[in-house]
Write an enzyme that holds these catalytic residues in place. Structure first.
Site, PDB file in Angstrom:
ATOM      1  CE  LYS A 100      -2.799   2.911   2.766  1.00  0.00           C
ATOM      2  NZ  LYS A 100      -3.458   3.223   4.025  1.00  0.00           N
ATOM      3  CB  ALA A 187      -7.904   7.710   4.238  1.00  0.00           C
TER       4      ALA A 187
END
Lengths: 256, 66
Positions: A100, A187
């Protein structure tokens, strides 16, 4: 409409919820929350090992590596070089070639540095990584990251850890229309409905950490997030009715 | 001899391997990656890679993160 698994390069997952392992009060709570979330992919960070004093417990002692796919991140990296170095170290741990990628621009916003993110994506793709890349919700840079070979582009719904949800669904929709790689909202998720919104928009998955880890009851919230993800996905696949300005009666309008 | 590990100066016996150093630091070898003078040491070379005076090592592991 039958759903298929989520394909990310050579990987395939049934769960579309990806969860982080940070900010939990204890490893035990984390373990239970991961279980309740139904996630198959969990993120971890790379940091210096503790070399002074007693060795603490390792996060990895609490993670069943046969059950979860570990997705290391490059969180805390502020340049492409740092992120590439972190990714190479993470791969050397011998667990996976997934990364990631985060290249941050600023400590207050934790927004990505688009130039560094693009450079690091190019390098890591060449190095053979399966790159899932964190980005802002800007459709132009999202497209550039796809073109650079990212396996998944992961726009932020809102700033990391802010819990504000999907602040600009229009941008996410444009990204979904413009790109062909799987889009995972990464997020900004604060609560279950945020996950549902992302999935209803047609995102392939949602990645979150703080929303579960810092909830008053992380295990319960993990389950809520799981259900929200499934619910949003089902609604997306079902094809919602169009929004209309005027009423449309559900019961027959004819007289008896 | 003196070496530098994760930014700290450490003493280690001459002729130590990376493996020996990890053992002496009580670090679980399964869960770390090691850089020696900014170059990754492949896991399979831990026991044969010998350390020299003033070597600089970074030992990293996985921690909780999102």
């Amino acid at each position: 409409m039958e759903d298929t698994g989520l394909k990310l390069g050579k990987y395939e997952f049934n769960s579309r919820l990806f969860v982080g392992t940070g900010k939990y009060q204890t490893f035990d709570i984390m373990k239970d929350a991961l279980e309740a979330s139904g996630a198959e992919v969990i993120t971890v960070a790379v940091r210096r090992a503790n070399i002074g004093g007693k060795p603490g417990e390792s996060l990895l002692d609490y993670i069943d590596k046969d059950k979860y796919t570990i997705l290391p991140n490059t969180a805390g990296c502020y340049s492409a070089d740092e992120a590439v170095r972190t990714a190479l170290l993470a791969r050397e741990m011998g667990i996976s070639d997934l990364i990631k990628l985060e290249v941050l621009g600023d400590e207050n916003t934790l927004l990505p540095d688009p130039v560094g993110t693009l450079q690091a994506t190019e390098t890591l793709v060449k190095e053979g990584f399966t790159v899932l890349v964190y980005t802002s919700d800007d459709p132009i840079i999202a497209k550039r990251l796809q073109d650079a070979g990212a396996t998944s582009v992961m726009p932020a719904g809102a700033p990391i850890g802010s819990g504000q949800g999907i602040l600009n669904p229009n941008n996410i929709r444009i990204i979904l229309e413009t790109l062909s790689v799987p889009i995972i909202v990464d997020a900004g998720v604060g609560t279950a409905s945020d996950v549902t919104v992302a999935m209803e928009l047609g995102c392939e998955g949602v990645l979150l950490n703080t929303g579960i880890a810092q909830a008053k009851d992380p295990v319960k919230m993990a389950r809520a997030m799981k259900l929200a993800c499934e619910s949003g996905r089902l609604a997306y696949l079902s094809g919602r009715i169009p929004k209309k300005l005027y009423a449309n009666a559900s019961s027959p309008l004819k007289d008896f | 001899m003196q070496i530098n590990v994760n930014g700290e100066k450490k003493e280690c016996p001459t002729g130590s391997s990376v493996s020996k150093l990890l053992e002496s630091l009580d670090i679980d070898k399964r869960y770390v990656a090691v850089e020696l003078n900014h170059k990754i040491v492949p896991r399979i070379q831990f026991s044969e890679k010998m350390l020299q005076e003033n070597d600089s090592l970074e030992i990293v592991t996985f921690v909780g993160g999102g």
